[in-house]
Design a protein around this motif. Structure first.
Motif, PDB file in Angstrom:
ATOM      1  N   VAL A 227       0.736  -1.246  -0.030  1.00 56.65           N
ATOM      2  CA  VAL A 227       0.096  -0.043   0.032  1.00 56.65           C
ATOM      3  C   VAL A 227       0.924   1.121   0.166  1.00 56.65           C
ATOM      4  O   VAL A 227       1.924   1.353   0.971  1.00 56.65           O
ATOM      5  N   GLY A 228       0.466   2.200  -0.870  1.00 54.79           N
ATOM      6  CA  GLY A 228       1.539   3.253  -1.005  1.00 54.79           C
ATOM      7  C   GLY A 228       2.503   3.366  -2.183  1.00 54.79           C
ATOM      8  O   GLY A 228       3.022   4.043  -2.789  1.00 54.79           O
ATOM      9  N   CYS A 229       2.545   2.105  -2.808  1.00 54.13           N
ATOM     10  CA  CYS A 229       3.423   2.061  -3.976  1.00 54.13           C
ATOM     11  C   CYS A 229       2.414   1.630  -5.328  1.00 54.13           C
ATOM     12  O   CYS A 229       1.193   1.430  -5.349  1.00 54.13           O
ATOM     13  N   ASP A 230       3.027   1.713  -6.499  1.00 55.90           N
ATOM     14  CA  ASP A 230       2.292   1.728  -7.808  1.00 55.90           C
ATOM     15  C   ASP A 230       2.329   0.197  -8.067  1.00 55.90           C
ATOM     16  O   ASP A 230       3.378  -0.474  -8.045  1.00 55.90           O
ATOM     17  N   PHE A 231       1.067  -0.537  -8.666  1.00 52.23           N
ATOM     18  CA  PHE A 231       1.308  -1.844  -9.321  1.00 52.23           C
ATOM     19  C   PHE A 231       2.169  -1.694 -10.282  1.00 52.23           C
ATOM     20  O   PHE A 231       2.186  -0.774 -11.309  1.00 52.23           O
ATOM     21  N   LEU A 232       2.791  -2.981 -10.513  1.00 56.19           N
ATOM     22  CA  LEU A 232       3.478  -3.252 -11.770  1.00 56.19           C
ATOM     23  C   LEU A 232       2.704  -3.201 -12.970  1.00 56.19           C
ATOM     24  O   LEU A 232       3.193  -2.710 -14.147  1.00 56.19           O
ATOM     25  N   SER A 233       1.658  -3.666 -12.778  1.00 60.79           N
ATOM     26  CA  SER A 233       0.727  -4.043 -13.919  1.00 60.79           C
ATOM     27  C   SER A 233      -0.200  -3.050 -14.350  1.00 60.79           C
ATOM     28  O   SER A 233      -1.288  -2.956 -14.879  1.00 60.79           O
ATOM     29  N   THR A 234       0.070  -1.633 -13.971  1.00 62.14           N
ATOM     30  CA  THR A 234      -0.494  -0.514 -14.378  1.00 62.14           C
ATOM     31  C   THR A 234       0.344   0.271 -15.244  1.00 62.14           C
ATOM     32  O   THR A 234       1.815  -0.219 -15.849  1.00 62.14           O
ATOM     33  N   GLN A 235       0.174   1.303 -15.667  1.00 64.07           N
ATOM     34  CA  GLN A 235       1.050   2.247 -16.491  1.00 64.07           C
ATOM     35  C   GLN A 235       1.379   3.439 -15.731  1.00 64.07           C
ATOM     36  O   GLN A 235       2.040   4.644 -16.086  1.00 64.07           O
ATOM     37  N   CYS A 236       1.573   3.340 -14.185  1.00 62.26           N
ATOM     38  CA  CYS A 236       2.268   4.377 -13.126  1.00 62.26           C
ATOM     39  C   CYS A 236       3.442   3.733 -12.754  1.00 62.26           C
ATOM     40  O   CYS A 236       3.493   2.509 -12.343  1.00 62.26           O
ATOM     41  N   GLY A 237       4.239   4.601 -12.148  1.00 61.36           N
ATOM     42  CA  GLY A 237       5.382   4.182 -11.575  1.00 61.36           C
ATOM     43  C   GLY A 237       6.044   5.227 -10.618  1.00 61.36           C
ATOM     44  O   GLY A 237       5.501   6.436 -10.763  1.00 61.36           O
ATOM     45  N   PRO A 238       7.074   5.206 -10.048  1.00 56.85           N
ATOM     46  CA  PRO A 238       7.565   6.143  -8.980  1.00 56.85           C
ATOM     47  C   PRO A 238       8.426   7.216  -9.867  1.00 56.85           C
ATOM     48  O   PRO A 238       8.739   8.191  -9.311  1.00 56.85           O
ATOM     49  N   VAL A 239       8.895   6.936 -11.001  1.00 57.82           N
ATOM     50  CA  VAL A 239       9.442   7.864 -11.930  1.00 57.82           C
ATOM     51  C   VAL A 239       8.530   8.657 -12.786  1.00 57.82           C
ATOM     52  O   VAL A 239       8.762   9.697 -12.926  1.00 57.82           O
ATOM     53  N   LYS A 240       7.718   7.680 -13.606  1.00 58.59           N
ATOM     54  CA  LYS A 240       7.085   8.395 -14.674  1.00 58.59           C
ATOM     55  C   LYS A 240       5.710   7.477 -14.786  1.00 58.59           C
ATOM     56  O   LYS A 240       5.805   6.583 -14.539  1.00 58.59           O
ATOM     57  N   CYS A 241       4.574   8.235 -15.302  1.00 59.24           N
ATOM     58  CA  CYS A 241       3.338   7.516 -15.553  1.00 59.24           C
ATOM     59  C   CYS A 241       3.180   7.625 -16.898  1.00 59.24           C
ATOM     60  O   CYS A 241       3.278   8.834 -17.596  1.00 59.24           O
ATOM     61  N   PHE A 242       2.429   6.866 -17.745  1.00 57.43           N
ATOM     62  CA  PHE A 242       1.986   6.772 -19.140  1.00 57.43           C
ATOM     63  C   PHE A 242       0.665   6.524 -19.226  1.00 57.43           C
ATOM     64  O   PHE A 242      -0.058   5.507 -19.584  1.00 57.43           O
ATOM     65  N   HIS A 243      -0.313   7.734 -18.875  1.00 54.53           N
ATOM     66  CA  HIS A 243      -1.674   7.641 -18.854  1.00 54.53           C
ATOM     67  C   HIS A 243      -2.477   7.347 -20.063  1.00 54.53           C
ATOM     68  O   HIS A 243      -3.610   6.723 -19.965  1.00 54.53           O
ATOM     69  N   THR A 244      -1.627   7.714 -20.956  1.00 52.34           N
ATOM     70  CA  THR A 244      -2.452   7.538 -22.481  1.00 52.34           C
ATOM     71  C   THR A 244      -2.207   6.111 -23.019  1.00 52.34           C
ATOM     72  O   THR A 244      -2.763   5.824 -23.965  1.00 52.34           O
ATOM     73  N   ALA A 245      -1.217   5.498 -22.479  1.00 50.91           N
ATOM     74  CA  ALA A 245      -0.908   4.047 -23.041  1.00 50.91           C
ATOM     75  C   ALA A 245      -1.941   3.084 -22.529  1.00 50.91           C
ATOM     76  O   ALA A 245      -2.552   3.270 -21.377  1.00 50.91           O
ATOM     77  N   LYS A 246      -2.225   2.007 -23.305  1.00 54.58           N
ATOM     78  CA  LYS A 246      -3.081   0.833 -22.749  1.00 54.58           C
ATOM     79  C   LYS A 246      -2.613   0.191 -21.640  1.00 54.58           C
ATOM     80  O   LYS A 246      -1.229  -0.077 -21.431  1.00 54.58           O
ATOM     81  N   THR A 247      -3.296   0.023 -20.583  1.00 54.74           N
ATOM     82  CA  THR A 247      -2.869  -0.548 -19.463  1.00 54.74           C
ATOM     83  C   THR A 247      -2.317  -2.042 -19.501  1.00 54.74           C
ATOM     84  O   THR A 247      -1.512  -2.442 -18.745  1.00 54.74           O
TER      85      THR A 247
END
Length: 445
Positions: A227-247
């Protein structure tokens, strides 16, 4: 013949009645018996009324029992529908959780008096408090941990009651996997069991590190992350997110998002050739009522178990299904396109002892688990014969952030396939175009 005139007979008074008359004492005895009968009559009436009422009660009970059975079936159907709806229909970006206002508040809250400090933190919900990863002593004060209670036991019950799709691992845990369909084991192996009511499982080491984890369901797999970290299986991360890319193309962006992977190959756990190197039977004989066939709470293979206590299965326990934190779009599409029922979709389960203490978590209820290496080239077996267990952390950090059983590779955008199709993806510079391997048995060029 008895005289019809009775005791007032004129001839009896003169002493020469030709008919028989009852003796006075006999009359008294008959009167006494009659009085006794009259006295017992109300009791008989009451008893008769009781029998009638009891019969009506039994009929009412039978009707109520039928209604309860119908209600239970409807409730179970409703539960299945609820279980299929995750706590979060759409995941929000973790980077957006700590807005500038919240960051400013948290940066200054430690400078406030302790009373105000606690008052502010207690306004956060349970998930938000766990995200902050507060020191243990402060966490106990914020959550108002009762005296004499252990944090692990108490927090496990709170998460169970609130049904947030979050699990809490208080200490060292063990991970067990039974990756075969129920009833598919060899009959020869069944003869070795004590009572024929057990699961053939294999250990996966090491277990999860202590902490709170949220559960995301994939197609034939799952993703566990702190809890508090990003799922590997999404397009979010601690450095950068790619919200327009397909999940579902998450495997083609994890490097740029700031993740590092450690993948362990365990072909012996693959559903296509389930032959674990080391296995043992987990007995189910102490289960309390959840082994009913067709029940949504039935615990059977295939199942992934996170064991929190040693030999909890030797004491009475019960299993129930809970809600998932998140379900990815491919798994949701599987239900819509393939007509899969709720029972065929994976879901989080909780095992408790008779004191209500959480002793294990399960992920079960669906098809067998499949897994592939997200950093390697794809194969046509889609993880059914080449099984992998992947642990991941944020790049540059030592602490493990999560664990993923990637599921079936079908419908997920693998970088090698995107490269062949000429589709750009974030991690493209880390890959070079290679010929797609049609089968896992063919040697690499």
């Amino acid at each position: 013949m008895l005289c019809r005139n009775g005791p007032t007979c004129h001839f009896l008074a003169r002493g020469h009645c030709w008919f028989r008359h009852t003796d006075v004492y006999e009359q008294e005895d008959e009167m006494v018996e009659l009085l006794r009968l009259l006295a017992r009559l109300p009791q008989r009436i009451i008893r008769l009324q009781g029998i009638i009422a009891n019969q009506l009660w039994l009929e009412d009970e039978e009707e109520e029992f039928v209604n309860m059975a119908v209600e239970r079936r409807e409730k179970e159907k409703g539960m299945r529908r609820i279980l299929n709806k995750p706590v979060h229909q759409e995941l929000k970006c973790q980077r957006g959780f700590l807005s500038n206002d919240v960051k400013y508040l948290l940066s200054n809250v430690s400078q406030l008096p302790p009373e105000l400090h606690l008052a502010i933190l207690r306004h956060f919900d349970l998930e938000a408090v766990l995200r902050l990863e507060l020191p243990y002593n402060l966490l106990c004060q914020v959550l108002r941990l009762p005296r004499g209670e252990k944090m692990g036991s108490w927090l496990g019950r709170q998460l169970l009651e609130q049904d947030l799709g979050i699990i809490y691992v208080p200490g060292e845990s063990k991970m067990l996997l039974a990756n075969y369909e129920d009833g598919d084991e060899d009959e020869d192996e069944d003869e070795d069991r004590e009572d024929g009511n057990s699961l053939k499982v294999s250990d996966i080491s090491p277990g999860l590190a202590p902490g709170a984890y949220k559960v995301r369901i994939l197609q034939n797999g799952f993703d566990l992350v702190r809890v508090g970290c990003d799922f590997l299986s999404t397009q979010c991360g601690p450095v950068k997110c790619f919200h327009t890319a397909k999940t579902e193309h998450w495997a083609s962006s994890f490097m740029c998002r700031g993740f590092s992977l450690q993948t362990e190959t365990r072909a012996d756990l693959a559903p296509g050739n389930w032959e674990p190197y080391h296995s043992w039977h987990l007995p189910l004989g102490q289960s309390q009522g959840d082994r009913l066939r067709g029940s949504v709470d039935e615990l059977k293979a295939p199942v992934f178990v996170i064991s929190l206590q040693e030999e909890w299965w030797t004491r009475q326990w019960s299993h129930r299904r809970g809600r998932n934190y998140s379900v990815d779009s491919v798994a949701q599409g599987q239900e819509v396109n393939d007509g899969a029922s709720e029972e065929e979709l994976l879901g989080l389960g909780i095992v408790t002892n008779m004191q209500g203490e959480v002793v294990a978590y399960t992920i079960s209820g669906g098809p067998v688990f499949a897994a592939y290496d997200p950093a390697e080239e794809p194969h046509s077996d889609e993880g059914w014969y080449n099984f992998s267990v992947t642990r991941y952390q944020y790049t540059g950090q030592i602490e493990q952030a999560g664990l993923i059983i990637t599921g079936s590779q079908n419908d997920y955008g693998m970088p090698w396939l995107l490269e062949e199709e000429g589709i750009e993806f974030p991690d493209q510079e880390h890959y070079t175009a290679k010929q797609y391997l049609p089968t896992s048995n063919e040697p690499k060029p």
